[in-house]
Design an enzyme around this catalytic site. Structure first.
Site, PDB file in Angstrom:
ATOM      1  N   GLY B 135       0.852  -1.197   0.000  1.00 25.28           N
ATOM      2  CA  GLY B 135       0.000   0.000   0.000  1.00 25.28           C
ATOM      3  C   GLY B 135       0.881   1.237   0.000  1.00 25.28           C
ATOM      4  O   GLY B 135       1.288   1.714   1.062  1.00 25.28           O
ATOM      5  N   SER B 137       1.089   4.012  -3.208  1.00 26.49           N
ATOM      6  CA  SER B 137       0.452   5.140  -3.893  1.00 26.49           C
ATOM      7  C   SER B 137      -0.946   5.420  -3.348  1.00 26.49           C
ATOM      8  O   SER B 137      -1.621   4.526  -2.847  1.00 26.49           O
ATOM      9  CB  SER B 137       0.310   4.837  -5.387  1.00 26.49           C
ATOM     10  OG  SER B 137       1.567   4.659  -5.964  1.00 26.49           O
ATOM     11  N   SER B 169      -1.269  -3.837  -6.094  1.00 29.13           N
ATOM     12  CA  SER B 169      -1.294  -4.999  -6.973  1.00 29.13           C
ATOM     13  C   SER B 169      -1.606  -6.256  -6.175  1.00 29.13           C
ATOM     14  O   SER B 169      -0.927  -6.556  -5.203  1.00 29.13           O
ATOM     15  CB  SER B 169       0.074  -5.105  -7.648  1.00 29.13           C
ATOM     16  OG  SER B 169      -0.001  -5.956  -8.739  1.00 29.13           O
ATOM     17  N   GLU B 252      12.558  -2.932  -5.923  1.00 33.04           N
ATOM     18  CA  GLU B 252      11.559  -3.038  -6.989  1.00 33.04           C
ATOM     19  C   GLU B 252      12.198  -2.754  -8.349  1.00 33.04           C
ATOM     20  O   GLU B 252      12.027  -3.501  -9.300  1.00 33.04           O
ATOM     21  CB  GLU B 252      10.411  -2.047  -6.755  1.00 33.04           C
ATOM     22  CG  GLU B 252       9.371  -2.112  -7.873  1.00 33.04           C
ATOM     23  CD  GLU B 252       8.228  -1.137  -7.680  1.00 33.04           C
ATOM     24  OE1 GLU B 252       8.476  -0.023  -7.170  1.00 33.04           O
ATOM     25  OE2 GLU B 252       7.106  -1.488  -8.049  1.00 33.04           O
ATOM     26  N   SER B 384       8.064   6.707 -12.245  1.00 34.38           N
ATOM     27  CA  SER B 384       7.906   6.908 -13.679  1.00 34.38           C
ATOM     28  C   SER B 384       9.263   7.188 -14.339  1.00 34.38           C
ATOM     29  O   SER B 384      10.253   7.473 -13.666  1.00 34.38           O
ATOM     30  CB  SER B 384       6.965   8.082 -13.943  1.00 34.38           C
ATOM     31  OG  SER B 384       7.578   9.275 -13.508  1.00 34.38           O
ATOM     32  N   GLU B 386      10.184   9.732 -15.760  1.00 32.48           N
ATOM     33  CA  GLU B 386      10.615  11.085 -15.391  1.00 32.48           C
ATOM     34  C   GLU B 386      11.222  11.110 -13.985  1.00 32.48           C
ATOM     35  O   GLU B 386      12.205  11.811 -13.741  1.00 32.48           O
ATOM     36  CB  GLU B 386       9.425  12.055 -15.481  1.00 32.48           C
ATOM     37  CG  GLU B 386       8.954  12.335 -16.903  1.00 32.48           C
ATOM     38  CD  GLU B 386       8.172  11.176 -17.540  1.00 32.48           C
ATOM     39  OE1 GLU B 386       7.727  10.263 -16.813  1.00 32.48           O
ATOM     40  OE2 GLU B 386       8.043  11.178 -18.776  1.00 32.48           O
TER      41      GLU B 386
END
Lengths: 380, 406
Positions: B135, B137, B169, B252, B384, B386
């Protein structure tokens, strides 16, 4: 950087220190301004011979150290950083490779010791047009008595004014465009009928056009097989491309260092310009690209040292030349753009890197040439 | 590598190979990894037998200590195990069954957990019996994760969690969750966060699956309504959750750098076969569409450069694949390779690369379409593209912070 042996680390550190301490870019600038004959930095060349770099690819029996291509690449990368001009690549990598791959034991014994001590400077006179295309060779070699007579034009020959001997692919059979029918010849620069004209290119290096006007050579001038030289020429060129990729990594690496340093120090709008994401992200992408390109260059050199099959070496060399070429192209453009006006001035070194970058890209096949070759090798 | 080492390595590989031959259920050969959770009774039983056998060896997480369900092996030995299982036509189901357990929660627990926490949680992960979700985002805290709002209130022996997580997920099928929550609302953004572990099967936790552009997905929204996390399940110090999560996210990224997704590698058969089947050839065997061929070639070179870089980084680290700044580079490179590949595949297939469902399309075509759409997630999740570029420019190149300080 690849996982290096102790010896390789030593040679790399030595080369980097030598380039940094003895040959700053101001030396290259001085050579350019003086329009030095042959466009070599003479003291640099002598130094390289003394360091033993001319013998890295020469067997010990002929006075060399036989340390391999990855090791040679470490030296070339260091030289690429400060644009040190010399015939090291043309003679001690390309020339020595041609002798080793195609030359007889007697030919190697006659030539390689001179390559090591610097008294012989070899250059492969392969291109005949403005774009690299060895299969298009039109220069002819006609059998006459025991030997051959060479006739044709070789263009943009690397170190063409300082070379003492040329390695000349010429057509003993077939027509331009065909791979079959080529033969390699070792021709002395002072042979009767050979003339050369120096060319002034943007990177201030020593290119020349070489004219072969009925140059007579003996049978002992033939390197390797008559009519069947294309595979060995290709193998020599692949070694040249892999080595050149290492030099290009050095040139790109130094350009990127200059660029990042500038982003950290130049202030506009009250902050250093590296704090703007528009620039920071482009720098991050260039760094990522640099890491990917480095892997290709090192893999190409290692594939030669590991005696990989010729087709694998060919794939790796084309991958390296194209991928490193793209990287150098990008970094050299961004070097000027991110410096703004100062990067446009001749007084600043950035322009040297842009100019040298394009010449390195064109040598032994540009990115388009190698992407086409890679696609064909993979069956696309 | 010395002769002695490689002899020992060969012996190890031999022993792994004979064990796999003796224990891998033949009915699982060449079954897709997605069969996990499928209803088929016989296959499900075989999968359970296989999981149990692997867990017995400690091979669900081979590099973890034996005391916690691992096998105490080196990363190189762990790779041999994967290779040998792959050679037999199988795969190791435990890292999939454990959700985020083997790749992320476990390594972080090994680093930050107390002995008690390791004993409590690691064996369940290593055996594939306990599935974990994360948990992290929230609807208003995506790339700017430190801006999250889910609160954890101190209730003496436990925390009471209230708020909403998103992109959790596998939340609907997980037994445990690692959650980043705000324990100190007054502190600056990153300083008031803690990382807690909580069971999913409790009244205060509700999950709702999210449908994506590619159809059904493993993602969920997860709601905490006075959800309970024990104090003994606080991982790392109170209000130091940001450091724990930074490490977790490095694990990750390290697990996402293989450029797998819809396949990679310069000579991957499937891309070659598809190109030849769908795009015409010239008389001399070249792809007819010169522009497509040129772009395909660039992609093949990028994929090969990525593969060589992964090899080089592993060689330079002498076999110890460290989580490091290189992870950001490799994640962006892997992402770009696999997304470009997907785009090329559907382009090669023409309309056949745009089928959504139905008998009119081959399974390979439908899979390609779903992979293309799903693949859009790769450059978004796990930081991301970025955000990775921010990390590279700041941590590797040493450029000043480009984002607002939190």
């Amino acid at each position: 950087m690849a996982a290096l042996t102790e010896e390789q680390t030593l040679i790399r550190d030595q080369a980097e220190a030598w380039v940094r301490d003895e040959f700053p870019v101001t030396k290259f600038r001085a050579m350019r301004d003086s329009k030095a004959a042959g466009a070599i930095m003479g003291d640099a060349w002598q130094g390289m011979v003394e360091m033993g770099w001319t013998g890295i690819l020469v067997p010990e029996a002929h006075g060399g150290s036989d340390l391999g291509y990855l090791t040679f690449g470490l030296v070339l990368e260091a030289l690429g950083k400060n644009l040190t001009a010399s015939p090291l690549l043309a003679s001690a990598l390309v020339g020595a490779s041609a002798l080793r791959l195609a030359g007889s034991e007697a030919q190697q014994a006659a030539v390689l010791p001179g390559v090591v001590d610097g008294s012989i400077i070899l250059s492969l006179a392969v291109d005949e047009g403005a774009r690299h295309n060895p299969a298009q060779t039109a220069c002819t070699a006609t059998a006459q008595g025991d030997g051959f007579v060479l006739k044709g034009e070789k263009r943009f020959v690397l170190e063409g004014m300082s070379a003492t001997h040329f390695i000349v692919p010429a057509r003993t059979a077939g027509a331009p465009g065909e791979e079959a029918g080529l033969t390699l010849f070792l021709v002395a620069a002072d042979a009767a009928g050979l003339s050369r004209t120096g060319l002034s290119l943007v990177d201030s290096r020593g290119y020349a056009d070489v004219t072969l006007d009925n140059v007579a050579v003996g049978a002992d001038a033939v390197l390797g097989e008559v009519d069947g030289a294309f595979p060995v020429l290709d193998a020599v060129l692949d070694r040249a491309r892999a080595g050149l990729s290492a030099e290009m990594m050095g040139t790109a690496g130094q350009a990127f260092t200059m660029l990042v340093d500038y982003l950290k120090t130049r202030e506009q709008f009250g902050r250093v310009i590296g704090s703007f994401q528009a620039l920071g992200h482009r720098a991050a992408q260039m760094f990522t690209d640099q890491q990917l390109a480095r892997s290709c260059a090192e893999a190409a050199l290692a594939s030669i040292d590991n005696d990989a099959p010729a087709s694998t070496v060919a794939e790796m060399a084309s991958l390296a030349k194209a991928r490193v070429g793209d990287h150098l192209h990008l970094v050299s453009r961004e070097l000027i753009q991110m410096h703004g006006g100062i990067g446009m001035t001749d007084e600043y070194d950035a322009g040297f890197y842009l100019k040298r970058a394009r010449a390195l890209e064109a040598t032994y096949g540009n990115q388009a040439f190698h992407r086409e070759r890679y696609a064909s090798l993979l069956g696309y | 590598m010395s002769t002695a080492t490689s002899a020992a390595g060969d012996a190890f590989r031999e022993s792994v190979r004979s064990w796999v031959e003796a224990n891998f259920p033949p009915e699982l050969k060449d079954q897709p990894a997605s069969m996990e959770g499928a209803g088929d009774g016989d296959l499900a039983q075989a999968l359970e037998r296989w999981r149990d056998a692997l867990a017995g060896q400690g091979w669900g997480a081979p590099t973890w200590p034996k005391a916690y369900g691992g096998a105490g092996l080196t990363p190189a030995e762990a790779r041999v195990i994967s290779q040998e299982i792959g050679r037999a036509g199988g795969y190791n189901p435990i890292p999939l069954m454990a959700g985020m357990g083997v790749t992320m929660v476990g390594p972080t627990l090994l680093e930050y957990g107390t002995d008690e926490q390791k004993e409590k949680h690691l064996p369940g992960i290593a055996s594939g019996k306990i599935r974990w979700c994360l948990g992290l985002s929230e609807p208003n805290a995506g790339s700017d994760l430190a801006g999250l709002a889910t609160k954890a209130e101190d209730k003496g022996d436990h925390f009471a969690l209230n708020g909403q997580k998103i992109w959790t997920s596998g939340a609907d099928i997980s037994q445990w969750c690692g959650a980043l929550v705000r324990t100190e609302p007054q502190a600056p953004k990153r300083d008031g966060l803690s990382f807690v572990l909580l069971p999913m099967d409790q009244p205060g936790v509700e999950t709702r699956p999210i449908k994506l552009i590619s159809g059904a997905s493993p993602f969920c929204e997860t709601y905490f309504n006075d959800a309970r996390a024990e104090k003994s399940d606080l991982l790392g110090p109170l209000n130091k959750g940001w450091s724990v999560v930074k490490r977790l996210l490095q694990h990750e990224r390290a697990s996402q750098t293989s450029a797998r997704g819809p396949g990679a590698g310069g000579k991957s058969e499937s891309l070659y076969a598809i190109a030849k089947r769908y795009a015409g050839e010239t008389a001399d065997g070249k792809l007819e569409d010169a522009d497509l061929r040129a772009r395909l070639t660039r992609h093949l070179m990028d994929a090969e450069a990525h593969r060589l870089t992964a090899e080089r980084i592993a060689a330079e680290a002498k076999g110890n694949v460290e989580v490091s700044a290189a992870a950001s580079i490799m994640k962006n490179s892997a992402t770009s390779v696999s997304q470009t590949r997907s785009e090329l595949m559907i382009e090669l297939m023409g309309y056949r690369g745009l089928g959504w469902e139905g008998e009119a399309f081959r399974q390979e075509e439908l899979d390609t379409v779903r992979e293309w759409l799903w693949g859009k997630a790769i450059s978004i999740y796990g930081g991301s593209a970025e955000v990775q570029n921010n990390i590279i420019s700041k941590n590797i190149l040493g450029l000043p912070e480009t984002t607002q300080k939190g």
